[in-house]
Design an enzyme around this catalytic site. Structure first.
Site, PDB file in Angstrom:
ATOM      1  N   HIS A 106       0.801  -1.224   0.000  1.00 16.26           N
ATOM      2  CA  HIS A 106       0.000   0.000   0.000  1.00 16.26           C
ATOM      3  C   HIS A 106       0.835   1.277   0.000  1.00 16.26           C
ATOM      4  CE1 HIS A 106      -4.444   1.077   1.045  1.00 16.26           C
ATOM      5  NE2 HIS A 106      -3.990   1.753   0.006  1.00 16.26           N
ATOM      6  N   ASP A 129     -10.084  -0.523   3.657  1.00 14.30           N
ATOM      7  CA  ASP A 129      -8.894  -1.134   4.244  1.00 14.30           C
ATOM      8  C   ASP A 129      -9.212  -1.562   5.669  1.00 14.30           C
ATOM      9  OD1 ASP A 129      -6.202  -1.633   5.140  1.00 14.30           O
ATOM     10  OD2 ASP A 129      -5.435  -0.044   3.842  1.00 14.30           O
ATOM     11  N   HIS A 141      -6.894  -1.108   7.853  1.00 15.21           N
ATOM     12  CA  HIS A 141      -5.992  -0.219   8.576  1.00 15.21           C
ATOM     13  C   HIS A 141      -6.156   1.227   8.101  1.00 15.21           C
ATOM     14  CE1 HIS A 141      -4.118  -4.236   8.056  1.00 15.21           C
ATOM     15  NE2 HIS A 141      -3.844  -4.111   9.336  1.00 15.21           N
ATOM     16  N   ASP A 167      -3.554   3.406   7.925  1.00 14.24           N
ATOM     17  CA  ASP A 167      -2.332   3.800   7.216  1.00 14.24           C
ATOM     18  C   ASP A 167      -2.024   5.280   7.425  1.00 14.24           C
ATOM     19  OD1 ASP A 167      -2.128   1.199   6.381  1.00 14.24           O
ATOM     20  OD2 ASP A 167      -2.992   1.558   4.409  1.00 14.24           O
ATOM     21  N   HIS A 213       4.206   1.036   4.343  1.00 16.78           N
ATOM     22  CA  HIS A 213       2.837   0.729   3.922  1.00 16.78           C
ATOM     23  C   HIS A 213       1.815   1.043   5.017  1.00 16.78           C
ATOM     24  CE1 HIS A 213       2.189  -3.729   5.419  1.00 16.78           C
ATOM     25  NE2 HIS A 213       2.803  -3.011   6.321  1.00 16.78           N
ATOM     26  N   ASP A 217      -7.494  -1.966  -0.434  1.00 18.35           N
ATOM     27  CA  ASP A 217      -6.550  -2.951   0.095  1.00 18.35           C
ATOM     28  C   ASP A 217      -7.330  -4.238   0.317  1.00 18.35           C
ATOM     29  OD1 ASP A 217      -4.887  -4.520   1.785  1.00 18.35           O
ATOM     30  OD2 ASP A 217      -3.923  -2.740   2.589  1.00 18.35           O
ATOM     31  N   ASP A 240      -6.890  -6.522   2.224  1.00 15.28           N
ATOM     32  CA  ASP A 240      -7.039  -6.944   3.612  1.00 15.28           C
ATOM     33  C   ASP A 240      -8.252  -6.303   4.288  1.00 15.28           C
ATOM     34  OD1 ASP A 240      -6.322  -4.429   4.782  1.00 15.28           O
ATOM     35  OD2 ASP A 240      -4.242  -5.008   5.050  1.00 15.28           O
ATOM     36  N   GLU A 254      -1.905  -5.031  -2.175  1.00 18.68           N
ATOM     37  CA  GLU A 254      -1.588  -6.027  -1.140  1.00 18.68           C
ATOM     38  C   GLU A 254      -2.021  -7.458  -1.483  1.00 18.68           C
ATOM     39  OE1 GLU A 254       0.375  -5.552   1.362  1.00 18.68           O
ATOM     40  OE2 GLU A 254       0.361  -3.390   1.814  1.00 18.68           O
TER      41      GLU A 254
END
Length: 301
Positions: free
Chosen positions: A101, A124, A126, A128, A141, A228, A230, A273
């Site tokens: 990312h 996402d 997260h 970030d 990332h 992302d 994830d 990712e």
């Protein structure tokens, strides 16, 4: 959304410590992305992968001072920003395939050159939003969105042009379930619009997407979607490096992307990712292709 799409691969693994995410763009291509988009009736051009710096494995596996793989990430960011900007100048929709990312620093810096008030949907697990001094790992990332807000490392914050690429009030975070202390503080201080997994469970993905679009569309002149994989539950997308249980379902994500297609507000996108080295039979790349099909207007009937 334009029916002319340019695919740009950004096979960077420099923003984190798990090898394999650099194979993500090609894994997605091998899973049938281009023929699938062409069957929808889209004009698709694959620009290939941007040139990557040499991957020195000894350096990669070492604990470096400060930001990990800094020079490599700065090089990737500048090259990607140039490529993305060229695509937009040619009136094409840029679809950037990562890579980790950290590539969003380059992709969004290239996009932001063409918009005076860019919005971002960050899909996402997260935020970030870390800055180097708050990051125990130094892995970039976990920092791209904060760099794009004009904070953190000066070199990365000023990729393509000096200054912030986006304002806090023009960001929507969707799928959050793993936020560091500093990220939580930043979100609260700047009132960043955030939908956690609790919000998605409570409201449903339809309301989350509709609220996000409504929040951004009238105050921005372009919206970038940064997805992302994830964000999805790792049971369904196992080929990603920073897994967090309890994510958005595959079906919910399809519906979210269908709704974004119908809203017709997204002007650029990156998908990041995908790591085929820790995947099962390229399953996550295949899921990514199906999700992109929904985003670009594929329907059953």
């Amino acid at each position: 959304m334009t029916k002319q799409i340019e695919i740009i691969g950004a096979p960077s693994t420099f923003g984190q410590k798990k090898l394999g995410v650099n194979f993500g763009p090609d894994a997605i291509r091998y899973a049938g992305l281009i023929p699938r988009l062409k069957r929808i009736g889209l004009d698709v051009v694959d620009k290939g992968n941007i040139e990557m710096p040499f991957l020195d494995l000894d350096k990669f596996h070492s604990q470096q001072e400060g930001l990990q793989n800094y020079e490599e990430i700065l090089s990737v960011s500048n090259a990607l920003a140039t490529s993305v900007s060229e695509t937009i100048k040619n009136d094409k929709f840029p679809l950037i395939l990562g890579g980790d990312h950290s590539i969003a620093i380059g992709s969004i810096s290239g996009v932001a050159e063409h918009y005076s008030n860019l919005g971002i949907i960050w899909y996402d697990a997260h935020g970030d939003l870390n800055v180097p001094e708050d990051s125990p790992s130094g892995n970039v990332h976990g920092m791209p969105l904060r760099m794009l807000l004009g904070e953190g490392d000066e070199g990365l914050a000023n990729v393509n042009f000096n200054g912030a690429k986006v304002k806090p009030e023009n960001i929507v975070l969707i799928g959050m379930r793993d936020l560091d202390y500093g990220e939580r503080q930043y979100i609260k201080k700047h009132n960043v619009r955030t939908y956690t997994m609790k919000d998605i469970d409570k409201m449903g993905i339809k309301a989350v997407i509709e609220e996000s679009v409504s929040y951004l569309k009238d105050k921005t002149d372009g919206i970038h979607l940064s997805l992302d994989v994830d964000a999805l539950d790792p049971v369904e997308t196992p080929g990603t490096g920073t897994k967090v249980p309890g994510g958005i379902t595959y079906r919910e994500s399809h519906y979210a992307l269908e709704l974004l297609h119908e809203a017709d507000v997204i002007t650029s996108m990156d998908l990041v990712e995908v790591n085929p080295l820790i995947d099962y039979e390229n399953r996550t790349a295949e899921q990514a292709v199906l999700l992109l099909g929904s985003f670009f207007g594929e329907t059953l009937l």
